[in-house]
Design a protein around this motif. Sequence first.
Motif, PDB file in Angstrom:
ATOM      1  N   VAL A   8       0.863  -1.186   0.000  1.00 35.85           N
ATOM      2  CA  VAL A   8       0.000   0.000   0.000  1.00 35.85           C
ATOM      3  C   VAL A   8       0.897   1.233   0.000  1.00 35.85           C
ATOM      4  CG1 VAL A   8      -1.698   1.345   1.296  1.00 35.85           C
ATOM      5  CG2 VAL A   8      -1.882  -1.147   1.200  1.00 35.85           C
ATOM      6  N   LEU A   9       0.700   2.094  -0.975  1.00 39.69           N
ATOM      7  CA  LEU A   9       1.446   3.347  -1.094  1.00 39.69           C
ATOM      8  C   LEU A   9       0.569   4.475  -0.574  1.00 39.69           C
ATOM      9  CD1 LEU A   9       2.775   2.743  -4.712  1.00 39.69           C
ATOM     10  CD2 LEU A   9       3.964   2.284  -2.549  1.00 39.69           C
ATOM     11  N   VAL A  10       0.994   5.093   0.530  1.00 38.00           N
ATOM     12  CA  VAL A  10       0.221   6.174   1.149  1.00 38.00           C
ATOM     13  C   VAL A  10       0.951   7.487   0.908  1.00 38.00           C
ATOM     14  CG1 VAL A  10      -0.826   7.041   3.270  1.00 38.00           C
ATOM     15  CG2 VAL A  10      -0.547   4.571   2.947  1.00 38.00           C
ATOM     16  N   SER A  11       0.291   8.394   0.198  1.00 38.29           N
ATOM     17  CA  SER A  11       0.917   9.667  -0.122  1.00 38.29           C
ATOM     18  C   SER A  11      -0.061  10.810   0.064  1.00 38.29           C
ATOM     19  CB  SER A  11       1.404   9.662  -1.577  1.00 38.29           C
ATOM     20  OG  SER A  11       1.917  10.924  -1.940  1.00 38.29           O
ATOM     21  N   HIS A  12       0.484  11.991   0.257  1.00 36.88           N
ATOM     22  CA  HIS A  12      -0.334  13.203   0.309  1.00 36.88           C
ATOM     23  C   HIS A  12      -0.910  13.532  -1.067  1.00 36.88           C
ATOM     24  CE1 HIS A  12       1.812  13.616   4.069  1.00 36.88           C
ATOM     25  NE2 HIS A  12       0.982  14.582   4.396  1.00 36.88           N
ATOM     26  N   SER A  13      -0.331  12.986  -2.094  1.00 34.61           N
ATOM     27  CA  SER A  13      -0.726  13.287  -3.462  1.00 34.61           C
ATOM     28  C   SER A  13      -1.226  12.034  -4.170  1.00 34.61           C
ATOM     29  CB  SER A  13       0.488  13.852  -4.225  1.00 34.61           C
ATOM     30  OG  SER A  13       0.255  13.864  -5.610  1.00 34.61           O
ATOM     31  N   ALA A  14      -2.436  12.101  -4.677  1.00 37.52           N
ATOM     32  CA  ALA A  14      -2.982  10.962  -5.427  1.00 37.52           C
ATOM     33  C   ALA A  14      -2.138  10.695  -6.672  1.00 37.52           C
ATOM     34  CB  ALA A  14      -4.433  11.245  -5.813  1.00 37.52           C
ATOM     35  N   GLU A  15      -1.658  11.758  -7.307  1.00 35.96           N
ATOM     36  CA  GLU A  15      -0.857  11.611  -8.519  1.00 35.96           C
ATOM     37  C   GLU A  15       0.486  10.956  -8.219  1.00 35.96           C
ATOM     38  OE1 GLU A  15      -2.352  14.453  -7.573  1.00 35.96           O
ATOM     39  OE2 GLU A  15      -3.807  14.857  -9.161  1.00 35.96           O
ATOM     40  N   LEU A  16       1.103  11.351  -7.118  1.00 36.34           N
ATOM     41  CA  LEU A  16       2.383  10.751  -6.746  1.00 36.34           C
ATOM     42  C   LEU A  16       2.205   9.267  -6.457  1.00 36.34           C
ATOM     43  CD1 LEU A  16       5.384  11.006  -6.058  1.00 36.34           C
ATOM     44  CD2 LEU A  16       4.706  11.716  -3.756  1.00 36.34           C
ATOM     45  N   ALA A  17       1.191   8.915  -5.694  1.00 31.73           N
ATOM     46  CA  ALA A  17       0.931   7.504  -5.380  1.00 31.73           C
ATOM     47  C   ALA A  17       0.631   6.711  -6.646  1.00 31.73           C
ATOM     48  CB  ALA A  17      -0.221   7.396  -4.388  1.00 31.73           C
ATOM     49  N   ALA A  18      -0.162   7.278  -7.544  1.00 29.13           N
ATOM     50  CA  ALA A  18      -0.512   6.574  -8.786  1.00 29.13           C
ATOM     51  C   ALA A  18       0.709   6.387  -9.681  1.00 29.13           C
ATOM     52  CB  ALA A  18      -1.607   7.336  -9.529  1.00 29.13           C
ATOM     53  N   GLY A  19       1.550   7.410  -9.773  1.00 27.15           N
ATOM     54  CA  GLY A  19       2.753   7.304 -10.590  1.00 27.15           C
ATOM     55  C   GLY A  19       3.717   6.262 -10.050  1.00 27.15           C
ATOM     56  N   ALA A  31       1.797  -9.961 -10.296  1.00 22.36           N
ATOM     57  CA  ALA A  31       1.362 -10.861  -9.225  1.00 22.36           C
ATOM     58  C   ALA A  31       1.357 -10.172  -7.861  1.00 22.36           C
ATOM     59  CB  ALA A  31       2.262 -12.088  -9.180  1.00 22.36           C
ATOM     60  N   VAL A  32       2.092  -9.067  -7.730  1.00 17.82           N
ATOM     61  CA  VAL A  32       2.160  -8.344  -6.459  1.00 17.82           C
ATOM     62  C   VAL A  32       1.029  -7.320  -6.426  1.00 17.82           C
ATOM     63  CG1 VAL A  32       3.539  -6.828  -4.991  1.00 17.82           C
ATOM     64  CG2 VAL A  32       4.654  -8.644  -6.310  1.00 17.82           C
ATOM     65  N   PRO A  33       0.094  -7.468  -5.492  1.00 15.96           N
ATOM     66  CA  PRO A  33      -0.989  -6.489  -5.407  1.00 15.96           C
ATOM     67  C   PRO A  33      -0.478  -5.166  -4.824  1.00 15.96           C
ATOM     68  CG  PRO A  33      -1.275  -8.202  -3.752  1.00 15.96           C
ATOM     69  CD  PRO A  33      -0.076  -8.575  -4.554  1.00 15.96           C
ATOM     70  N   VAL A  34      -0.701  -4.090  -5.559  1.00 15.89           N
ATOM     71  CA  VAL A  34      -0.296  -2.758  -5.113  1.00 15.89           C
ATOM     72  C   VAL A  34      -1.533  -1.874  -5.119  1.00 15.89           C
ATOM     73  CG1 VAL A  34       1.201  -0.773  -5.522  1.00 15.89           C
ATOM     74  CG2 VAL A  34       1.990  -3.070  -6.145  1.00 15.89           C
ATOM     75  N   ALA A  35      -1.784  -1.220  -3.998  1.00 16.80           N
ATOM     76  CA  ALA A  35      -2.925  -0.315  -3.879  1.00 16.80           C
ATOM     77  C   ALA A  35      -2.414   1.043  -3.417  1.00 16.80           C
ATOM     78  CB  ALA A  35      -3.948  -0.866  -2.892  1.00 16.80           C
ATOM     79  N   THR A  36      -3.152   2.078  -3.769  1.00 17.93           N
ATOM     80  CA  THR A  36      -2.744   3.424  -3.380  1.00 17.93           C
ATOM     81  C   THR A  36      -3.790   4.074  -2.485  1.00 17.93           C
ATOM     82  OG1 THR A  36      -3.762   4.472  -5.317  1.00 17.93           O
ATOM     83  CG2 THR A  36      -1.465   3.753  -5.528  1.00 17.93           C
ATOM     84  N   ALA A  37      -3.293   4.958  -1.622  1.00 14.84           N
ATOM     85  CA  ALA A  37      -4.148   5.785  -0.781  1.00 14.84           C
ATOM     86  C   ALA A  37      -3.547   7.180  -0.840  1.00 14.84           C
ATOM     87  CB  ALA A  37      -4.181   5.257   0.648  1.00 14.84           C
ATOM     88  N   GLY A  38      -3.870   7.902  -1.900  1.00 16.09           N
ATOM     89  CA  GLY A  38      -3.279   9.215  -2.110  1.00 16.09           C
ATOM     90  C   GLY A  38      -4.308  10.321  -2.035  1.00 16.09           C
ATOM     91  N   GLY A  39      -3.952  11.390  -1.343  1.00 15.28           N
ATOM     92  CA  GLY A  39      -4.825  12.553  -1.269  1.00 15.28           C
ATOM     93  C   GLY A  39      -5.990  12.354  -0.315  1.00 15.28           C
ATOM     94  N   THR A  40      -6.802  13.394  -0.236  1.00 19.21           N
ATOM     95  CA  THR A  40      -7.981  13.355   0.632  1.00 19.21           C
ATOM     96  C   THR A  40      -9.193  12.836  -0.129  1.00 19.21           C
ATOM     97  OG1 THR A  40      -8.616  15.617   0.071  1.00 19.21           O
ATOM     98  CG2 THR A  40      -7.119  15.350   1.948  1.00 19.21           C
ATOM     99  N   ASP A  41     -10.263  12.609   0.592  1.00 17.60           N
ATOM    100  CA  ASP A  41     -11.479  12.090  -0.031  1.00 17.60           C
ATOM    101  C   ASP A  41     -12.081  13.062  -1.036  1.00 17.60           C
ATOM    102  OD1 ASP A  41     -11.296   9.731   1.452  1.00 17.60           O
ATOM    103  OD2 ASP A  41     -12.482  10.573   3.094  1.00 17.60           O
ATOM    104  N   ASP A  42     -11.816  14.361  -0.875  1.00 14.21           N
ATOM    105  CA  ASP A  42     -12.362  15.348  -1.813  1.00 14.21           C
ATOM    106  C   ASP A  42     -11.325  15.833  -2.822  1.00 14.21           C
ATOM    107  OD1 ASP A  42     -10.812  16.876  -0.132  1.00 14.21           O
ATOM    108  OD2 ASP A  42     -12.409  18.253   0.460  1.00 14.21           O
ATOM    109  N   GLY A  43     -10.224  15.080  -2.977  1.00 15.40           N
ATOM    110  CA  GLY A  43      -9.267  15.356  -4.035  1.00 15.40           C
ATOM    111  C   GLY A  43      -8.175  16.362  -3.714  1.00 15.40           C
ATOM    112  N   ARG A  44      -8.077  16.767  -2.472  1.00 13.90           N
ATOM    113  CA  ARG A  44      -7.025  17.722  -2.107  1.00 13.90           C
ATOM    114  C   ARG A  44      -5.753  16.986  -1.676  1.00 13.90           C
ATOM    115  NH1 ARG A  44      -8.490  20.241   2.566  1.00 13.90           N
ATOM    116  NH2 ARG A  44     -10.072  18.663   2.914  1.00 13.90           N
TER     117      ARG A  44
END
Length: 130
Positions: A8-19, A31-44
């Motif tokens: 799980v990649l946790v970042s302040h930025s959704a774009e950074l986590a996605a990249g 085969a390695v599951p990777v999930a992101t948790a970037g940014g706030t729920d309202d996109g900030r």
Amino acid sequence: MSAHVGIVLVSHSAELAAGLCLLVRQIGSDAVPVATAGGTDDGRIGTSYDRVLSAMKDADRGGGVLVLPDLGSSVLTARTVLDDHPRPDVVIADAPFVEGAVAAAVTAASGADLQTVLTSAEEARHVRKL
């Protein structure tokens, strides 16, 4: 073969986590599951408890989950989620965000267990670039 460790990649930025997620998937393995948790729920810029919790569930395939936060409040948010939902098979890595994620993905792709993936991510801090 046992299930791969999820990341799980946790970042302040959704774009950074996605990249970083794209990079990790290209270097590691599908085969390695990777999930992101970037940014706030309202996109900030910021972190979201609900996104971290959801990403932990998404990355879990039975081999354990390594949570890799970028800095500051992402660490606090990830720790809060784990305090509220403690699991012995979910750990937070104290590792550099990019290098740790790449090391974790490569190690997880080899079929390594959670402790080995964690150690690999955390040892990435010692890899010199020059």
